[in-house]
Design an enzyme around this catalytic site. Structure first.
Site, mmCIF file in Angstrom:
data_model
loop_
_atom_site.group_PDB
_atom_site.id
_atom_site.type_symbol
_atom_site.label_atom_id
_atom_site.label_comp_id
_atom_site.label_asym_id
_atom_site.label_seq_id
_atom_site.Cartn_x
_atom_site.Cartn_y
_atom_site.Cartn_z
ATOM 1 N N ASP A 10 20.523 35.694 68.972
ATOM 2 C CA ASP A 10 21.338 35.741 70.174
ATOM 3 C C ASP A 10 22.028 34.371 70.271
ATOM 4 O O ASP A 10 21.585 33.410 69.632
ATOM 5 C CB ASP A 10 20.418 35.992 71.373
ATOM 6 C CG ASP A 10 21.144 35.875 72.692
ATOM 7 O OD1 ASP A 10 22.227 36.464 72.818
ATOM 8 O OD2 ASP A 10 20.630 35.183 73.593
ATOM 9 N N LEU A 11 23.107 34.275 71.022
ATOM 10 C CA LEU A 11 23.828 33.000 71.113
ATOM 11 C C LEU A 11 23.415 32.182 72.349
ATOM 12 O O LEU A 11 22.787 31.128 72.236
ATOM 13 C CB LEU A 11 25.344 33.266 71.149
ATOM 14 C CG LEU A 11 26.224 32.036 71.330
ATOM 15 C CD1 LEU A 11 26.180 31.143 70.097
ATOM 16 C CD2 LEU A 11 27.672 32.454 71.613
ATOM 17 N N ASP A 12 23.790 32.730 73.530
ATOM 18 C CA ASP A 12 23.575 31.991 74.777
ATOM 19 C C ASP A 12 22.083 31.839 75.061
ATOM 20 O O ASP A 12 21.365 32.828 75.163
ATOM 21 C CB ASP A 12 24.235 32.745 75.944
ATOM 22 C CG ASP A 12 25.749 32.879 75.766
ATOM 23 O OD1 ASP A 12 26.436 31.873 75.943
ATOM 24 O OD2 ASP A 12 26.213 33.982 75.453
ATOM 25 N N THR A 18 24.478 27.698 77.162
ATOM 26 C CA THR A 18 25.681 28.031 77.935
ATOM 27 C C THR A 18 25.317 28.642 79.287
ATOM 28 O O THR A 18 26.191 28.827 80.126
ATOM 29 C CB THR A 18 26.553 29.046 77.177
ATOM 30 O OG1 THR A 18 25.671 30.038 76.657
ATOM 31 C CG2 THR A 18 27.339 28.413 76.060
ATOM 32 N N LYS A 46 21.126 37.300 82.210
ATOM 33 C CA LYS A 46 21.025 36.861 80.809
ATOM 34 C C LYS A 46 21.081 38.056 79.863
ATOM 35 O O LYS A 46 20.336 39.027 80.036
ATOM 36 C CB LYS A 46 19.739 36.056 80.587
ATOM 37 C CG LYS A 46 19.822 34.688 81.226
ATOM 38 C CD LYS A 46 18.675 33.789 80.824
ATOM 39 C CE LYS A 46 18.871 32.405 81.429
ATOM 40 N NZ LYS A 46 17.679 31.565 81.269
ATOM 41 N N ILE A 48 23.357 40.192 79.579
ATOM 42 C CA ILE A 48 24.075 41.327 80.171
ATOM 43 C C ILE A 48 25.588 41.078 80.101
ATOM 44 O O ILE A 48 26.046 39.971 80.384
ATOM 45 C CB ILE A 48 23.622 41.517 81.651
ATOM 46 C CG1 ILE A 48 22.092 41.671 81.737
ATOM 47 C CG2 ILE A 48 24.337 42.683 82.315
ATOM 48 C CD1 ILE A 48 21.517 42.875 81.037
ATOM 49 N N ARG A 50 29.717 40.969 80.665
ATOM 50 C CA ARG A 50 30.463 40.382 81.774
ATOM 51 C C ARG A 50 30.629 41.353 82.954
ATOM 52 O O ARG A 50 30.313 41.020 84.092
ATOM 53 C CB ARG A 50 31.837 39.921 81.277
ATOM 54 C CG ARG A 50 32.542 38.972 82.213
ATOM 55 C CD ARG A 50 33.881 38.561 81.619
ATOM 56 N NE ARG A 50 33.748 38.055 80.255
ATOM 57 C CZ ARG A 50 34.753 37.967 79.380
ATOM 58 N NH1 ARG A 50 35.971 38.324 79.730
ATOM 59 N NH2 ARG A 50 34.546 37.510 78.153
ATOM 60 N N SER A 115 25.255 39.029 69.860
ATOM 61 C CA SER A 115 25.467 38.537 71.225
ATOM 62 C C SER A 115 26.326 39.501 72.034
ATOM 63 O O SER A 115 27.222 40.140 71.499
ATOM 64 C CB SER A 115 26.181 37.176 71.154
ATOM 65 O OG SER A 115 26.675 36.808 72.417
ATOM 66 N N ALA A 116 26.053 39.560 73.326
ATOM 67 C CA ALA A 116 26.865 40.391 74.223
ATOM 68 C C ALA A 116 28.174 39.697 74.579
ATOM 69 O O ALA A 116 29.077 40.303 75.151
ATOM 70 C CB ALA A 116 26.085 40.669 75.502
ATOM 71 N N LYS A 146 22.942 45.283 75.387
ATOM 72 C CA LYS A 146 21.486 45.148 75.453
ATOM 73 C C LYS A 146 21.045 45.708 76.811
ATOM 74 O O LYS A 146 21.772 45.506 77.779
ATOM 75 C CB LYS A 146 21.086 43.672 75.332
ATOM 76 C CG LYS A 146 21.501 43.047 73.997
ATOM 77 C CD LYS A 146 21.354 41.529 74.001
ATOM 78 C CE LYS A 146 21.971 40.937 72.736
ATOM 79 N NZ LYS A 146 21.929 39.468 72.692
ATOM 80 N N GLU A 170 15.635 35.793 70.698
ATOM 81 C CA GLU A 170 16.225 36.182 71.981
ATOM 82 C C GLU A 170 15.599 35.448 73.154
ATOM 83 O O GLU A 170 14.389 35.241 73.176
ATOM 84 C CB GLU A 170 15.962 37.678 72.213
ATOM 85 C CG GLU A 170 17.142 38.583 72.016
ATOM 86 C CD GLU A 170 18.291 38.358 72.983
ATOM 87 O OE1 GLU A 170 18.131 37.664 74.011
ATOM 88 O OE2 GLU A 170 19.374 38.887 72.710
ATOM 89 N N ASP A 171 16.424 35.093 74.143
ATOM 90 C CA ASP A 171 15.881 34.464 75.356
ATOM 91 C C ASP A 171 15.910 35.415 76.552
ATOM 92 O O ASP A 171 15.446 35.047 77.630
ATOM 93 C CB ASP A 171 16.668 33.193 75.713
ATOM 94 C CG ASP A 171 18.067 33.506 76.194
ATOM 95 O OD1 ASP A 171 18.717 34.399 75.589
ATOM 96 O OD2 ASP A 171 18.524 32.892 77.165
HETATM 97 C C1 G6P Z 1 25.510 36.663 77.005
HETATM 98 C C2 G6P Z 1 25.021 35.900 78.222
HETATM 99 C C3 G6P Z 1 25.419 36.619 79.484
HETATM 100 C C4 G6P Z 1 26.907 36.906 79.479
HETATM 101 C C5 G6P Z 1 27.251 37.779 78.288
HETATM 102 C C6 G6P Z 1 28.736 38.099 78.213
HETATM 103 O O1 G6P Z 1 24.713 37.755 76.783
HETATM 104 O O2 G6P Z 1 23.621 35.750 78.186
HETATM 105 O O3 G6P Z 1 25.071 35.795 80.572
HETATM 106 O O4 G6P Z 1 27.291 37.570 80.668
HETATM 107 O O5 G6P Z 1 26.877 37.085 77.118
HETATM 108 O O6 G6P Z 1 29.427 36.921 77.946
HETATM 109 P P1 G6P Z 1 30.996 36.718 78.001
HETATM 110 O O7 G6P Z 1 31.175 35.387 77.345
HETATM 111 O O8 G6P Z 1 31.611 37.837 77.204
HETATM 112 O O9 G6P Z 1 31.420 36.765 79.405
HETATM 113 MG MG MG Z 2 20.764 34.850 75.547
#
Ligand code: G6P
Ligand code: MG
Length: 219
Positions: A10-12, A18, A46, A48, A50, A115-116, A146, A170-171
């Site tokens: 996962d990224l964030d 972030t 987290k 989820i 946008r 990543s989402a 997710k 994953e966090d």
């Molecule tokens: C990640 C973050 C979420 C964020 C989602 C969409 O999963 O944990 O907090 O809402 O990405 O990110 P974006 O950059 O597309 O708004």
């Molecule tokens: Mg994350």
């Protein structure tokens, strides 16, 4: 006993912190609508997407908006978020991540991103981490967010690796659920009390090495 052939990150909150920028930008959306967003409530966002995050925030504030207004608020939030992300440098990569990825490369274990976020590539470029990833599955590619397993199954397919040979980092609670329903080994980054479904939970990569992962996986 399956061996580890690919790791999906996962990224964030896993590669880079972030979450604080997402929080600042979502909090402004809430404040503009006349209510506040706590750090605890931010946990629910987290992993989820946008638009789903906006729906959760609106339900917290008991606010109903038209589709058009929702798109406007989400677009504004993203512009604010990206502006905040401009402060980010390679130093914002979370501690130990680069060393861990270098160790995976040295062992010929494939590396993918799941990543989402629709901003995943922009962020990876900012922190100079794009080069590590053989595939990127992000919010622009997935049709189901997710906790659906799609994001990680796509990553495994891109890397030509069966799910039982994949490890997910994953966090988010939703992300761990996604990894487990994909049939993968899930490493939680954070707290055991929150990431209850993860196979193992570590605080971060500064005290966790690939050798520790191999032991946990049973290799
Ligand atoms: C990640 C973050 C979420 C964020 C989602 C969409 O999963 O944990 O907090 O809402 O990405 O990110 P974006 O950059 O597309 O708004
Ligand atoms: Mg994350």
């Amino acid at each position: 006993m399956p061996s580890i052939q690919a790791c999906l990150f996962d990224l964030d909150g896993v590669i880079v912190d972030t979450a604080r920028f997402h929080y600042i930008a979502w909090r402004k959306v809430a404040n503009d609508l006349g209510f506040d967003l706590s750090l605890g409530q931010n946990e629910l966002l987290k992993g989820i997407s946008r638009m789903e995050s906006l729906d959760i925030i609106l339900s917290i504030g008991g606010v109903v908006l038209s589709e058009e207004e929702k798109i406007r608020r989400a677009t504004e939030k993203n512009a604010h978020y990206l502006e905040l992300c401009q402060q980010m440098t390679p130093d914002d990569t979370l501690p130990g991540v680069r060393v861990f990825l270098d160790e995976l490369k040295a062992k010929d274990i494939k590396i993918g991103l799941g990543s989402a976020s629709k901003n995943a590539r922009i962020i990876l470029v900012r922190i100079d981490m794009l080069k590590y990833f053989e595939t990127i599955v992000d919010g622009n590619r997935i049709t189901r967010g997710k906790p659906d397993p799609q994001v990680f199954l796509m990553g495994a397919e891109d890397l030509l690796t069966a799910p039982e040979h994949c490890v997910v980092f994953e966090d988010a609670v939703a992300g761990i659920e996604s990894a487990k329903s994909a049939g993968m080994f899930a490493v939680g980054i954070g707290h055991k009390s929150i990431l209850t479904e993860a196979d193992i939970v570590v605080a971060g990569f500064d005290e966790f090495r690939v050798a520790d992962l191999l032991v946990a996986f049973g290799e």
